[in-house]
Design a protein around this motif. Structure first.
Motif, PDB file in Angstrom:
ATOM      1  N   ASP A 159       0.837  -1.198   0.000  1.00  0.00           N
ATOM      2  CA  ASP A 159       0.000   0.000   0.000  1.00  0.00           C
ATOM      3  C   ASP A 159       0.880   1.259   0.000  1.00  0.00           C
ATOM      4  N   THR A 161       1.085   5.588   1.292  1.00  0.00           N
ATOM      5  CA  THR A 161       0.578   6.463   2.347  1.00  0.00           C
ATOM      6  C   THR A 161      -0.062   7.696   1.699  1.00  0.00           C
ATOM      7  N   ILE A 162      -1.039   8.240   2.388  1.00  0.00           N
ATOM      8  CA  ILE A 162      -1.640   9.524   1.987  1.00  0.00           C
ATOM      9  C   ILE A 162      -1.327  10.481   3.143  1.00  0.00           C
ATOM     10  N   TYR A 165       1.497   9.695  -1.036  1.00  0.00           N
ATOM     11  CA  TYR A 165       1.144   8.925  -2.236  1.00  0.00           C
ATOM     12  C   TYR A 165       2.285   8.017  -2.705  1.00  0.00           C
ATOM     13  N   THR A 375      -6.930  14.870  -2.179  1.00  0.00           N
ATOM     14  CA  THR A 375      -7.824  13.755  -1.855  1.00  0.00           C
ATOM     15  C   THR A 375      -9.043  14.293  -1.104  1.00  0.00           C
ATOM     16  N   ASN A 428      -5.264   2.515   1.188  1.00  0.00           N
ATOM     17  CA  ASN A 428      -5.034   3.872   0.671  1.00  0.00           C
ATOM     18  C   ASN A 428      -5.016   3.892  -0.855  1.00  0.00           C
ATOM     19  N   ARG A 431      -8.426   4.128  -1.802  1.00  0.00           N
ATOM     20  CA  ARG A 431      -8.910   5.485  -1.488  1.00  0.00           C
ATOM     21  C   ARG A 431      -8.504   6.452  -2.613  1.00  0.00           C
TER      22      ARG A 431
END
Ligand SMILES: Cc1ncc(COP(=O)(O)O)c(C=O)c1O
Length: 463
Positions: A159, A161-162, A165, A375, A428, A431
């Motif tokens: 994955d 991270t936000i 990105y 986002t 994420n 997302r």
């Protein structure tokens, strides 16, 4: 007799014998002067920004220098890689501070060659082989991952991270298996991934690191107390020169490394898989063209036609390189302007942070931003925001594939349950697929455009 008024010094040019009494050099200079005049007259006319006018997320930024270089190369008519290619490769390597650079015909080709170089038998135990694994992310551009899949290497998706990105370095150990041979990922829209942690992980486990630097040219990262350009910290870096990117030559890309053996493999894969290192049109550089023995070939078989890899031909033309030579000269000013645009847009959007998550640079980095990622927070519908922003003239983009594993190209692998692995859940990444979009910060944008973009985005989430 047909005549026309030349653009230079009121000169009358006779169309039936334009270059009478001129040397080729003089004729060329005259053509290039006309091209310069043409460019200054018909291209790049500064127009005042009118609110509502289309603001693209990216565009070429150039002047007459690019156009005269292009025509100069066309008049030379060498066409394949030649003197401009050599000049560009040197200038680009010097800019990045790397030893070796190879110009190729796209960023995707650059990724393909960077990956394939690691499959060379010349690398001994570290050769990447089908069935091995590559740690990467699904929130990005497909051709970072495509070469591995095509070769039969299994991508292992972690994955991101936000709001960075980029790959979540806390997932790296969980992604590791005895088959892991490399990490290959992009620095998302100019924001470097945590190179310190990723490099440490790669060194600890003897893994290769390929930095897809296609969206991050000019970004810097401090590692071991030294500031370096992204793309130069891993084993191989790649760039794209497709028009929206940080600099352009229409189509084009580059692969760079400090490792002489990898450079040899990169050149071989780029140039048909051959063993010989002579440039296009050159013969017998090493002086041993007809006296060596390779594979099961007869002694003295022409080295020009000896193949040490199953390669491609992914060279760019000298016309592309000629444009690149002009672009690289002005490149530092592009990066500076991208940073200023990013800062200005950030300030303009600080007040909407309750509705939109603003991007955050990676620690220890100075990004050369490709775009400005946003986002939507809970309750804010991306579709509605993007439609509003687009309707008001501001072009938007998704973060490329969003979640690559959800695309039709994965249908068969997904159905058969093999060919790739996912570590944990790509929360994420999903997302981003659902809630994220971005707008541009390219150097051709004016302060008025940036302020207007901030205003439109703010209006889009007000309610
Ligand atoms: C991260 C990344 N890698 C690779 C590429 C491919 O570059 P090209 O379009 O030159 O093939 C892109 C394209 O935009 C990209 O964004």
């Amino acid at each position: 007799m047909e005549q026309w008024q030349g653009a230079m010094e009121g000169m009358v040019i006779r169309m039936d014998n334009l270059f009478e009494n001129m040397t080729e050099q003089q004729a060329r200079e005259q053509i290039l002067k006309l091209v310069e005049e043409y460019c200054n007259t018909y291209h790049n006319q500064k127009k005042e920004f009118v609110r509502g006018q289309r603001i693209p997320y990216a565009s070429r930024v150039y002047d007459s220098r690019e156009m005269t270089n292009l025509v100069d190369s066309a008049l030379e008519f060498w066409l394949t890689s030649g003197r401009y290619t050599a000049q560009f490769e040197k200038a680009f390597a010097d800019y990045l501070g790397v030893k070796f650079c190879s110009l190729v015909n796209s960023g995707s080709s650059a990724n393909l060659i960077a990956f394939m170089a690691l499959t060379s038998p010349l690398l001994g135990e570290r050769q990447v082989r089908p069935g091995d694994e590559m740690i990467t992310v699904a929130a990005g551009f497909p051709t970072t991952v495509t070469p591995a899949i095509q070769y039969g290497v299994v991508p292992v998706f972690v994955d991101v991270t936000i709001p960075q990105y980029n790959l979540d370095v806390t997932q790296l150990e969980a992604a590791l298996s005895p088959k892991t041979k490399l990490v290959m990922a992009a620095h998302t829209l100019g924001n470097p991934f945590d190179l310190g942690e990723v490099k440490k992980f790669c060194d600890k486990h003897g893994l290769w690191l390929i930095e897809d630097n296609c969206d991050a040219l000019g970004s810097k990262y401090v590692i071991d107390g030294k500031e370096k350009f992204t793309g130069t910290i891993g084993d191989v870096g790649t760039s794209s020169f497709y028009p929206p990117h940080h600099m352009t030559m229409g189509e084009g890309g580059a692969v760079y490394t400090n490792n002489p053996l990898l450079h040899k493999c990169i050149r071989s894969f780029r140039d048909w898989g051959r063993d010989c290192i002579c440039a296009s049109g050159q013969d017998n550089l090493c002086g041993h063209r007809f006296d060596r023995q390779f594979g099961k070939l007869p002694l003295g078989y022409d080295h020009k036609y000896v193949y040490s890899h199953f390669g491609y031909n992914l060279k760019a033309t000298d016309m592309q390189a000629a444009i690149g030579c002009a672009q690289i000269e002005k490149f530092p000013s592009f990066v500076e302007r991208r940073r200023q645009n990013f800062e200005r847009l950030y300030k303009g959007l600080e007040n909407v942070q309750k509705k939109l998550i603003l991007p955050v640079p990676c620690e220890n980095s100075v990004p050369s931003w490709f775009g400005f990622l946003l986002t939507c927070r809970e309750g804010v519908e991306r579709k509605r925001v993007v439609e509003y922003v687009e309707d008001h003239g501001v072009q938007t983009r998704m973060l490329f594939a969003g979640n690559l594993t959800k695309h039709p190209c994965f249908d068969q692998m997904r159905a058969e349950g093999n060919g790739y692995r996912i570590v944990g859940e790509l929360v994420n990444t999903d997302r981003i697929m659902n809630d994220t979009f971005w707008v541009g910060v390219y150097p051709g944008m004016t302060d008025e455009m940036i302020d207007y973009m901030a205003e439109v985005i703010t209006d889009a989430v007000r309610s």
